[in-house]
Design an enzyme around this catalytic site. Structure first.
Site, PDB file in Angstrom:
ATOM      1  N   GLN A  88       0.923  -1.129   0.000  1.00 53.64           N
ATOM      2  CA  GLN A  88       0.000   0.000   0.000  1.00 53.64           C
ATOM      3  C   GLN A  88       0.965   1.180   0.000  1.00 53.64           C
ATOM      4  O   GLN A  88       1.552   1.528   1.020  1.00 53.64           O
ATOM      5  CB  GLN A  88      -0.896  -0.041   1.242  1.00 53.64           C
ATOM      6  CG  GLN A  88      -2.055   0.945   1.226  1.00 53.64           C
ATOM      7  CD  GLN A  88      -1.656   2.407   1.043  1.00 53.64           C
ATOM      8  OE1 GLN A  88      -1.555   2.919  -0.096  1.00 53.64           O
ATOM      9  NE2 GLN A  88      -1.380   3.087   2.114  1.00 53.64           N
ATOM     10  N   SER A 134      12.211   2.950   1.022  1.00 56.71           N
ATOM     11  CA  SER A 134      11.789   4.255   0.496  1.00 56.71           C
ATOM     12  C   SER A 134      12.498   5.404   1.202  1.00 56.71           C
ATOM     13  O   SER A 134      12.767   5.348   2.411  1.00 56.71           O
ATOM     14  CB  SER A 134      10.278   4.379   0.710  1.00 56.71           C
ATOM     15  OG  SER A 134       9.873   5.724   0.612  1.00 56.71           O
ATOM     16  N   GLU A 136      11.044   7.870   2.105  1.00 55.82           N
ATOM     17  CA  GLU A 136      10.133   8.302   3.179  1.00 55.82           C
ATOM     18  C   GLU A 136      10.639   7.847   4.546  1.00 55.82           C
ATOM     19  O   GLU A 136      10.274   8.432   5.562  1.00 55.82           O
ATOM     20  CB  GLU A 136       8.726   7.737   2.934  1.00 55.82           C
ATOM     21  CG  GLU A 136       7.955   8.442   1.846  1.00 55.82           C
ATOM     22  CD  GLU A 136       7.563   9.870   2.233  1.00 55.82           C
ATOM     23  OE1 GLU A 136       6.871  10.045   3.232  1.00 55.82           O
ATOM     24  OE2 GLU A 136       7.966  10.801   1.521  1.00 55.82           O
ATOM     25  N   TYR A 157       2.901   4.739   6.625  1.00 50.45           N
ATOM     26  CA  TYR A 157       3.602   4.091   5.499  1.00 50.45           C
ATOM     27  C   TYR A 157       5.097   4.015   5.785  1.00 50.45           C
ATOM     28  O   TYR A 157       5.733   2.964   5.662  1.00 50.45           O
ATOM     29  CB  TYR A 157       3.338   4.884   4.203  1.00 50.45           C
ATOM     30  CG  TYR A 157       4.261   4.488   3.059  1.00 50.45           C
ATOM     31  CD1 TYR A 157       4.024   3.331   2.324  1.00 50.45           C
ATOM     32  CD2 TYR A 157       5.364   5.273   2.720  1.00 50.45           C
ATOM     33  CE1 TYR A 157       4.869   2.952   1.282  1.00 50.45           C
ATOM     34  CE2 TYR A 157       6.208   4.905   1.679  1.00 50.45           C
ATOM     35  CZ  TYR A 157       5.962   3.754   0.969  1.00 50.45           C
ATOM     36  OH  TYR A 157       6.804   3.384  -0.053  1.00 50.45           O
TER      37      TYR A 157
HETATM   38  P1  NAP Z   1       2.371   0.998  -6.911  1.00 49.87           P
HETATM   39  O1  NAP Z   1       2.297   1.456  -8.327  1.00 49.87           O
HETATM   40  O2  NAP Z   1       1.429   1.537  -5.908  1.00 49.87           O
HETATM   41  O3  NAP Z   1       2.231  -0.598  -6.936  1.00 49.87           O
HETATM   42  C1  NAP Z   1       2.036  -1.330  -5.748  1.00 49.87           C
HETATM   43  C2  NAP Z   1       1.866  -2.789  -6.090  1.00 49.87           C
HETATM   44  O4  NAP Z   1       1.647  -3.513  -4.873  1.00 49.87           O
HETATM   45  C3  NAP Z   1       0.655  -3.083  -6.997  1.00 49.87           C
HETATM   46  O5  NAP Z   1       0.998  -4.125  -7.864  1.00 49.87           O
HETATM   47  C4  NAP Z   1      -0.394  -3.551  -5.995  1.00 49.87           C
HETATM   48  O6  NAP Z   1      -1.365  -4.393  -6.553  1.00 49.87           O
HETATM   49  C5  NAP Z   1       0.509  -4.344  -5.047  1.00 49.87           C
HETATM   50  N1  NAP Z   1      -0.123  -4.598  -3.758  1.00 49.87           N
HETATM   51  C6  NAP Z   1      -0.823  -3.736  -2.972  1.00 49.87           C
HETATM   52  N2  NAP Z   1      -1.283  -4.366  -1.882  1.00 49.87           N
HETATM   53  C7  NAP Z   1      -0.871  -5.653  -1.966  1.00 49.87           C
HETATM   54  C8  NAP Z   1      -1.064  -6.807  -1.173  1.00 49.87           C
HETATM   55  N3  NAP Z   1      -1.792  -6.772  -0.055  1.00 49.87           N
HETATM   56  N4  NAP Z   1      -0.486  -7.976  -1.575  1.00 49.87           N
HETATM   57  C9  NAP Z   1       0.221  -8.031  -2.717  1.00 49.87           C
HETATM   58  N5  NAP Z   1       0.420  -6.972  -3.532  1.00 49.87           N
HETATM   59  C10 NAP Z   1      -0.125  -5.800  -3.156  1.00 49.87           C
HETATM   60  O7  NAP Z   1       3.837   1.221  -6.314  1.00 49.87           O
HETATM   61  P2  NAP Z   1       5.223   1.491  -7.097  1.00 49.87           P
HETATM   62  O8  NAP Z   1       5.374   2.956  -7.278  1.00 49.87           O
HETATM   63  O9  NAP Z   1       5.323   0.575  -8.257  1.00 49.87           O
HETATM   64  O10 NAP Z   1       6.260   1.094  -5.963  1.00 49.87           O
HETATM   65  C11 NAP Z   1       6.782  -0.242  -5.868  1.00 49.87           C
HETATM   66  C12 NAP Z   1       7.348  -0.453  -4.471  1.00 49.87           C
HETATM   67  O11 NAP Z   1       8.399   0.478  -4.227  1.00 49.87           O
HETATM   68  C13 NAP Z   1       6.359  -0.241  -3.329  1.00 49.87           C
HETATM   69  O12 NAP Z   1       6.708  -1.122  -2.288  1.00 49.87           O
HETATM   70  C14 NAP Z   1       6.605   1.196  -2.899  1.00 49.87           C
HETATM   71  O13 NAP Z   1       6.204   1.359  -1.554  1.00 49.87           O
HETATM   72  C15 NAP Z   1       8.101   1.269  -3.085  1.00 49.87           C
HETATM   73  N6  NAP Z   1       8.647   2.607  -3.393  1.00 49.87           N
HETATM   74  C16 NAP Z   1       8.139   3.350  -4.403  1.00 49.87           C
HETATM   75  C17 NAP Z   1       8.731   4.564  -4.722  1.00 49.87           C
HETATM   76  C18 NAP Z   1       8.231   5.407  -5.864  1.00 49.87           C
HETATM   77  O14 NAP Z   1       8.588   6.595  -5.909  1.00 49.87           O
HETATM   78  N7  NAP Z   1       7.469   4.862  -6.797  1.00 49.87           N
HETATM   79  C19 NAP Z   1       9.847   4.998  -4.007  1.00 49.87           C
HETATM   80  C20 NAP Z   1      10.351   4.199  -2.981  1.00 49.87           C
HETATM   81  C21 NAP Z   1       9.748   2.987  -2.694  1.00 49.87           C
HETATM   82  P3  NAP Z   1      -2.726  -3.786  -7.227  1.00 49.87           P
HETATM   83  O15 NAP Z   1      -2.327  -3.372  -8.627  1.00 49.87           O
HETATM   84  O16 NAP Z   1      -3.664  -4.937  -7.192  1.00 49.87           O
HETATM   85  O17 NAP Z   1      -3.159  -2.616  -6.385  1.00 49.87           O
HETATM   86  O1  F7E Z   2       3.602  13.342  -2.801  1.00 53.61           O
HETATM   87  C1  F7E Z   2       2.812  16.812  -2.022  1.00 53.61           C
HETATM   88  C2  F7E Z   2       2.763  15.812  -0.896  1.00 53.61           C
HETATM   89  O2  F7E Z   2       2.032  11.427  -3.076  1.00 53.61           O
HETATM   90  C3  F7E Z   2       4.768  14.104  -3.036  1.00 53.61           C
HETATM   91  C4  F7E Z   2       5.314   7.148  -2.975  1.00 53.61           C
HETATM   92  O3  F7E Z   2       5.692   6.496  -4.165  1.00 53.61           O
HETATM   93  O4  F7E Z   2       7.305   8.469  -2.983  1.00 53.61           O
HETATM   94  C5  F7E Z   2       5.894   8.542  -2.948  1.00 53.61           C
HETATM   95  O5  F7E Z   2       5.461   9.200  -1.781  1.00 53.61           O
HETATM   96  C6  F7E Z   2       4.652  15.441  -2.349  1.00 53.61           C
HETATM   97  C7  F7E Z   2       4.214  15.348  -0.879  1.00 53.61           C
HETATM   98  O6  F7E Z   2       4.550  11.055  -3.137  1.00 53.61           O
HETATM   99  C8  F7E Z   2      -0.502  16.932  -3.482  1.00 53.61           C
HETATM  100  O7  F7E Z   2       2.326  16.419   0.315  1.00 53.61           O
HETATM  101  C9  F7E Z   2       0.970  18.351  -2.780  1.00 53.61           C
HETATM  102  O8  F7E Z   2       4.987  16.236  -0.116  1.00 53.61           O
HETATM  103  O9  F7E Z   2       3.457  12.124  -5.034  1.00 53.61           O
HETATM  104  P1  F7E Z   2       3.324  11.954  -3.579  1.00 53.61           P
HETATM  105  P2  F7E Z   2       5.249  10.783  -1.723  1.00 53.61           P
HETATM  106  O10 F7E Z   2       4.347  11.039  -0.583  1.00 53.61           O
HETATM  107  O11 F7E Z   2       6.562  11.477  -1.741  1.00 53.61           O
HETATM  108  C10 F7E Z   2       7.911   7.761  -1.875  1.00 53.61           C
HETATM  109  C11 F7E Z   2       9.394   7.726  -2.089  1.00 53.61           C
HETATM  110  C12 F7E Z   2       7.299   6.441  -1.639  1.00 53.61           C
HETATM  111  O12 F7E Z   2       7.955   5.510  -1.170  1.00 53.61           O
HETATM  112  C13 F7E Z   2       5.820   6.323  -1.774  1.00 53.61           C
HETATM  113  O13 F7E Z   2       5.427   4.988  -1.971  1.00 53.61           O
HETATM  114  O14 F7E Z   2       3.637  16.203  -3.007  1.00 53.61           O
HETATM  115  N1  F7E Z   2       1.496  17.119  -2.620  1.00 53.61           N
HETATM  116  N2  F7E Z   2      -0.245  18.261  -3.309  1.00 53.61           N
HETATM  117  C14 F7E Z   2       0.605  16.217  -3.037  1.00 53.61           C
HETATM  118  N3  F7E Z   2       0.671  14.859  -3.095  1.00 53.61           N
HETATM  119  C15 F7E Z   2      -0.400  14.206  -3.610  1.00 53.61           C
HETATM  120  N4  F7E Z   2      -0.364  12.854  -3.714  1.00 53.61           N
HETATM  121  N5  F7E Z   2      -1.529  14.901  -4.048  1.00 53.61           N
HETATM  122  C16 F7E Z   2      -1.625  16.260  -3.994  1.00 53.61           C
HETATM  123  O15 F7E Z   2      -2.626  16.830  -4.386  1.00 53.61           O
END
Ligand code: NAP
Ligand code: F7E
Length: 348
Positions: A88, A134, A136, A157
């Site tokens: 999530q 992450s 985060e 998270y």
């Molecule tokens: P995403 O697009 O939100 O994809 C999340 C994936 O996890 C989806 O395939 C989702 O399935 C699956 N999932 C959710 N709940 C699950 C459960 N209970 N059991 C099994 N699978 C589940 O995330 P992403 O951006 O590709 O990120 C991939 C990973 O990297 C995540 O762990 C995220 O927290 C981490 N991460 C992301 C970023 C970033 O900037 N993108 C940065 C740092 C770390 P559904 O399609 O069915 O929802």
């Molecule tokens: O927010 C601000 C918000 O939701 C970025 C995930 O992939 O990266 C992601 O987490 C910033 C935050 O990403 C809106 O407050 C302003 O400061 O795109 P975001 P995130 O929270 O940085 C990390 C590395 C992960 O690991 C996570 O899985 O943008 N912001 N206005 C907003 N954010 C959202 N979503 N929507 C707004 O309207």
């Protein structure tokens, strides 16, 4: 032929990782959740009927909340590498669903590590494990953040990801398992979920350009993020698992921008004045914010030879071009009398 098992294969990163692994001749097994609506859009282009002798991508139903099924899948697939991307992953939503987020992101990782550990004990077959950590996790620790920066998580998270990170380190140290921990900064793409801020902005700005909507509501415009391209970041994940020893790596571009700067860049590319269309709505603020993230990926560059290929401007262009095309298609459909389903962004 190497075999990889990927949780979160239907997500942004899962789809790019599956492409990368298939291009490297892996057999790829993805875990997907049962859903009432389709959740496999991002990997449709990679999928072939399993009866096809050329098929190398296989999908299995499962869930990180179900330890029994994870154990069974490990036994059935016998992977060389496991990539734990399932989560999530929305920070704001984790405040609304903290228990579920912890169950999937923290305990889910523990369940998968346990399944791998049992598989290892039963078969003696080594498995390499990638944990999707992450930026985060750094939360309130000021930039630049490195592998030595203390964690100070600011959301359910982030706390869950810290727990998952340390579960991974502990299994590495306690059982000698190959668990590699990536600490990835934000990475985006045209496949980014539409409630994350970059994609919310590019989708809305392009729809505004095509006359399909008037306004875009956002939260905190002052937050700073280090945004890279997801395609580059899955390459880093793979490199973490090819390294001789399991270790922890920061993966980042080293360049940070505010949300406001991202908005400006997108609207400018479209020849629009963002101030006429963007309004701030408090509902998108988080109870605790992460103000500033900017990573130092020196270790990944030196040890893994990894560096990002796509910079900020190229990323903005790639996302705008993609979403402009989507908006044009929507306009054409509407002109022909079709009412395409638009997705709400109340949780974004
Ligand atoms: P995403 O697009 O939100 O994809 C999340 C994936 O996890 C989806 O395939 C989702 O399935 C699956 N999932 C959710 N709940 C699950 C459960 N209970 N059991 C099994 N699978 C589940 O995330 P992403 O951006 O590709 O990120 C991939 C990973 O990297 C995540 O762990 C995220 O927290 C981490 N991460 C992301 C970023 C970033 O900037 N993108 C940065 C740092 C770390 P559904 O399609 O069915 O929802
Ligand atoms: O927010 C601000 C918000 O939701 C970025 C995930 O992939 O990266 C992601 O987490 C910033 C935050 O990403 C809106 O407050 C302003 O400061 O795109 P975001 P995130 O929270 O940085 C990390 C590395 C992960 O690991 C996570 O899985 O943008 N912001 N206005 C907003 N954010 C959202 N979503 N929507 C707004 O309207």
């Amino acid at each position: 032929m190497k075999k990889a098992l990927v949780t979160g294969i239907t997500g942004q990163d899962g789809s790019y990782l599956a492409e990368l692994l298939l291009s490297k001749d892996y057999q790829v097994h993805g875990i997907i959740r049962r859903s009432a609506s389709f959740n496999t859009d991002r990997i449709e282009h990679l999928y072939r009927d399993p009866h096809d002798p050329e098929a190398r991508l296989f999908l299995h139903y499962g869930d990180l909340t179900d330890g029994t099924c994870l154990r069974r899948l490990l036994h059935r697939v016998q992977p060389d590498e496991v990539y734990n991307l399932g989560a999530q992953s929305h920070v704001k939503i984790s405040f609304e669903q903290p228990g579920y987020t912890a169950d999937v992101d923290a305990l889910g990782t523990l369940r998968l590590l346990e399944a791998v550990h049992d598989h290892l004990s039963a078969t003696g077959k080594p498995v390499r494990f990638y944990q999707a950590g992450s930026s985060e996790m750094f939360g309130a620790s000021p930039p630049p953040q490195t592998e030595n920066t203390p964690f100070y998580p600011r959301s359910p998270y982030a706390v869950s990801k810290v727990a998952a990170h340390w579960f991974g380190v502990n299994y590495r140290e306690a059982y000698g398992m190959f668990v590699a921990n990536g600490i990835l900064f934000n990475h985006e793409s045209p496949r980014r979920g539409e409630t994350f801020v970059t994609r919310k902005i590019t989708r809305a700005a392009c729809r505004i350009k095509e006359g399909l909507q008037d306004q875009l509501f956002l939260g905190n415009l002052d937050a700073k993020r280090d945004w890279g391209f997801a395609g580059d970041y899955v390459e880093a994940m793979w490199r973490l698992l090819q390294h001789d020893t399991p270790d922890t790596f920061v993966v980042a571009t080293g360049e940070a921008h505010t949300v406001r700067e991202f908005v400006e860049a997108v609207f400018e590319k479209l020849g629009l004045d963002w101030k006429k269309s963007v309004a701030v709505d408090k509902r998108y603020f988080r109870p605790t914010e992460v103000d500033s993230l900017c990573g130092d990926a020196t270790k990944a560059r030196k040890v893994l030879g990894w560096k990002p290929q796509v910079g900020f401007d190229a990323l903005v262009t790639m996302m705008v071009d993609h979403d402009r095309e989507l908006a044009r298609q929507e306009k054409t459909l509407r002109a022909a009398g079709h009412e395409p389903t638009t997705r709400g962004s109340t949780h974004g």
